[in-house]
Design a protein around this motif. Structure first.
Motif, short mmCIF file in Angstrom:
data_model
loop_
_atom_site.label_atom_id
_atom_site.label_comp_id
_atom_site.label_asym_id
_atom_site.label_seq_id
_atom_site.Cartn_x
_atom_site.Cartn_y
_atom_site.Cartn_z
N ASP A 1 118.42 36.50 79.29
CA ASP A 1 119.64 37.24 79.63
C ASP A 1 119.57 38.60 78.92
N ILE A 2 119.47 39.68 79.69
CA ILE A 2 119.37 41.02 79.09
C ILE A 2 120.61 41.86 79.42
N THR A 3 121.73 41.19 79.69
CA THR A 3 122.97 41.93 79.95
C THR A 3 123.31 42.88 78.81
N PRO A 4 123.12 42.49 77.53
CA PRO A 4 123.40 43.44 76.44
C PRO A 4 122.55 44.71 76.52
N LEU A 5 121.29 44.59 76.96
CA LEU A 5 120.45 45.78 77.14
C LEU A 5 121.03 46.68 78.22
N ALA A 6 121.44 46.09 79.33
CA ALA A 6 122.05 46.88 80.41
C ALA A 6 123.27 47.62 79.91
N ALA A 7 124.08 46.97 79.07
CA ALA A 7 125.29 47.60 78.55
C ALA A 7 124.94 48.76 77.61
N ARG A 8 123.92 48.59 76.78
CA ARG A 8 123.51 49.66 75.85
C ARG A 8 123.03 50.88 76.61
N VAL A 9 122.18 50.65 77.61
CA VAL A 9 121.66 51.77 78.41
C VAL A 9 122.81 52.48 79.12
N HIS A 10 123.73 51.70 79.66
CA HIS A 10 124.87 52.28 80.37
C HIS A 10 125.72 53.14 79.43
N ARG A 11 125.95 52.68 78.20
CA ARG A 11 126.73 53.46 77.24
C ARG A 11 126.03 54.78 76.91
N CYS A 12 124.73 54.73 76.76
CA CYS A 12 123.97 55.95 76.48
C CYS A 12 124.10 56.95 77.63
N VAL A 13 123.93 56.46 78.84
CA VAL A 13 124.03 57.33 80.01
C VAL A 13 125.44 57.90 80.14
N SER A 14 126.44 57.05 79.95
CA SER A 14 127.83 57.49 80.12
C SER A 14 128.23 58.56 79.10
N SER A 15 127.62 58.52 77.92
CA SER A 15 127.94 59.50 76.88
C SER A 15 127.00 60.70 76.90
N GLY A 16 126.12 60.76 77.92
CA GLY A 16 125.22 61.91 78.06
C GLY A 16 124.01 61.86 77.18
N ARG A 17 123.75 60.72 76.52
CA ARG A 17 122.58 60.60 75.64
C ARG A 17 121.40 60.03 76.45
N LEU A 18 120.88 60.87 77.33
CA LEU A 18 119.84 60.39 78.24
C LEU A 18 118.53 60.10 77.53
N ASP A 19 118.22 60.85 76.47
CA ASP A 19 117.00 60.57 75.71
C ASP A 19 117.07 59.18 75.08
N ALA A 20 118.23 58.86 74.54
CA ALA A 20 118.41 57.53 73.95
C ALA A 20 118.32 56.45 75.02
N ALA A 21 118.85 56.73 76.21
CA ALA A 21 118.77 55.77 77.31
C ALA A 21 117.32 55.52 77.70
N GLN A 22 116.54 56.60 77.79
CA GLN A 22 115.13 56.46 78.16
C GLN A 22 114.37 55.61 77.16
N GLU A 23 114.69 55.73 75.89
CA GLU A 23 114.00 54.94 74.87
C GLU A 23 114.30 53.45 75.00
N GLU A 24 115.44 53.13 75.57
CA GLU A 24 115.83 51.72 75.73
C GLU A 24 115.21 51.08 76.96
N LEU A 25 114.81 51.89 77.92
CA LEU A 25 114.36 51.35 79.20
C LEU A 25 113.06 50.56 79.07
N PRO A 26 112.93 49.47 79.82
CA PRO A 26 111.66 48.73 79.85
C PRO A 26 110.54 49.62 80.43
N ILE A 27 109.35 49.44 79.93
CA ILE A 27 108.20 50.21 80.43
C ILE A 27 107.72 49.61 81.75
N GLU A 28 107.62 50.44 82.77
CA GLU A 28 107.12 50.01 84.08
C GLU A 28 105.95 50.89 84.50
N ARG A 29 104.92 50.24 85.01
CA ARG A 29 103.72 50.96 85.44
C ARG A 29 103.39 50.58 86.88
#
Length: 254
Positions: free
Chosen positions: A203-231
Motif C-alpha cells: 500500500d503506497i497511498t502515503p507516497l501518493a499523498a506526499r507527492v501530491h502535497r509537494c505538487v500542490s505547494s509548488g515544490r516540484l523538485d521535491a515531488a520529483q525526488e519522491e517519484l518511483p524510477i521508471e525506465r
C-alpha cells in the motif's frame, strides 16, 4: 516609362538579343519553375510534429516489474493482507494494471476518487509481464498495427489481454508528448496474475499523498525526488508490433 528595368525584364531583353548564356537560361528555368507538389510535401513534412512515442516505461529489476492499481479500502486491505486479490475483488471482471505511477495518480485523482482511495504497488514477475504483452491486442483497431480489421477482430476474440496507449503525465498531471501503456487482464490472464505473477503487494497511498502535497505547494523538485524510477522496458522485438509500440531507439539500451 521608367528607365529602370528589373532583373527579369533585363533577362528578357538579353534573350531577344541572343545574349543569354546556356548557364543563365538554365538558372532562370530553375528559379521560375513552380514548386512541385512533392517538393511542397517534403518541406511540410520537415515541420510536422512527430507522433508521440509508445514506449513501455516501468520500474523493474532482473526478476520483477512494478505496476499500480487503485482500489477501495475493502479490496486493498484484503489484498495487502493476503498478498493477492481475493473477495470482494472479482476475478471474473477485467482488471487494468498501470506501469506508470503518474498515470495512476491522474486516473485516481491522487487517490481521491470513489473506489480508488488506496494505491497499491504490485510487483509481478517479468515472465508474467511479458506473457501479458505477448498475448495482448489493442482495444481499438489501428491500420498501421494490423493487416486488416478482420485480423484485429480475430486476435481480439482470442486474446485475454487488452492494450491502451494514453498520454503519459507530468508531476502536475499535465499530458506529455508520449504515451503510457495500460494493460487490461481478463480470463486466463487474470488467473495467472492472481495465482502466479504477483510476488508482493504494498500500500503506497502515503507516497501518493506526499507527492501530491509537494505538487500542490509548488515544490516540484521535491515531488520529483519522491517519484518511483521508471525506465523503458526492453520489450521482446517479436511483441512490439503486436501492441503498437514504438521501435526502440539505438541509445535506449546501450
Amino acid at each position: 516609362m521608367s528607365g529602370q528595368f528589373n532583373p527579369n525584364q533585363l533577362r528578357d531583353l538579353r534573350t531577344q538579343a541572343g545574349l543569354v548564356t546556356d548557364n543563365e537560361a538554365a538558372e532562370a528555368a530553375t528559379t521560375d519553375a513552380p514548386r512541385s507538389s512533392s517538393d511542397l510535401g517534403s518541406s511540410q513534412a520537415k515541420h510536422e510534429p512527430s507522433a508521440p512515442r509508445r514506449d513501455v516505461r516501468a520500474g523493474f529489476t532482473d526478476q520483477t516489474v512494478t505496476v499500480y492499481q487503485a482500489y477501495s479500502r475493502e479490496i486493498a486491505n484484503v489484498a495487502v493482507e493476503s498478498q493477492t486479490f481475493t473477495a470482494p475483488f472479482k476475478r471474473e471482471r477485467m482488471t487494468w494494471i498501470k506501469p506508470s505511477f503518474l498515470w495512476m495518480m491522474y486516473r485516481s485523482g491522487w487517490a481521491t476518487k470513489p473506489g480508488q482511495e488506496r494505491i497499491l504497488e504490485i510487483q509481478i514477475t517479468r515472465d508474467g509481464f511479458e506473457w501479458a504483452l505477448a498475448h495482448a491486442v489493442l482495444s481499438s483497431y489501428e491500420s498501421g498495427t494490423y493487416a486488416s480489421q478482420r485480423q484485429w477482430a480475430e486476435r481480439k476474440d482470442a486474446s485475454p489481454v487488452r492494450i491502451q496507449w494514453d498520454p503519459d503525465r507530468s508531476a502536475t498531471l499535465a499530458p506529455l508528448n508520449r504515451r503510457a501503456i495500460q494493460i487490461g487482464l481478463s480470463g486466463e490472464a487474470v488467473d495467472r496474475y492472481l495465482d502466479q505473477w504477483i510476488t508482493r503487494i504494498t500500500d503506497i497511498t502515503p507516497l501518493a499523498a506526499r507527492v501530491h502535497r509537494c505538487v500542490s505547494s509548488g515544490r516540484l523538485d521535491a515531488a520529483q525526488e519522491e517519484l518511483p524510477i521508471e525506465r523503458i522496458y526492453p520489450v521482446p522485438a517479436s511483441t512490439l508490433g503486436l501492441i503498437g509500440a514504438s521501435e526502440p531507439q539505438l541509445s535506449e539500451f546501450s
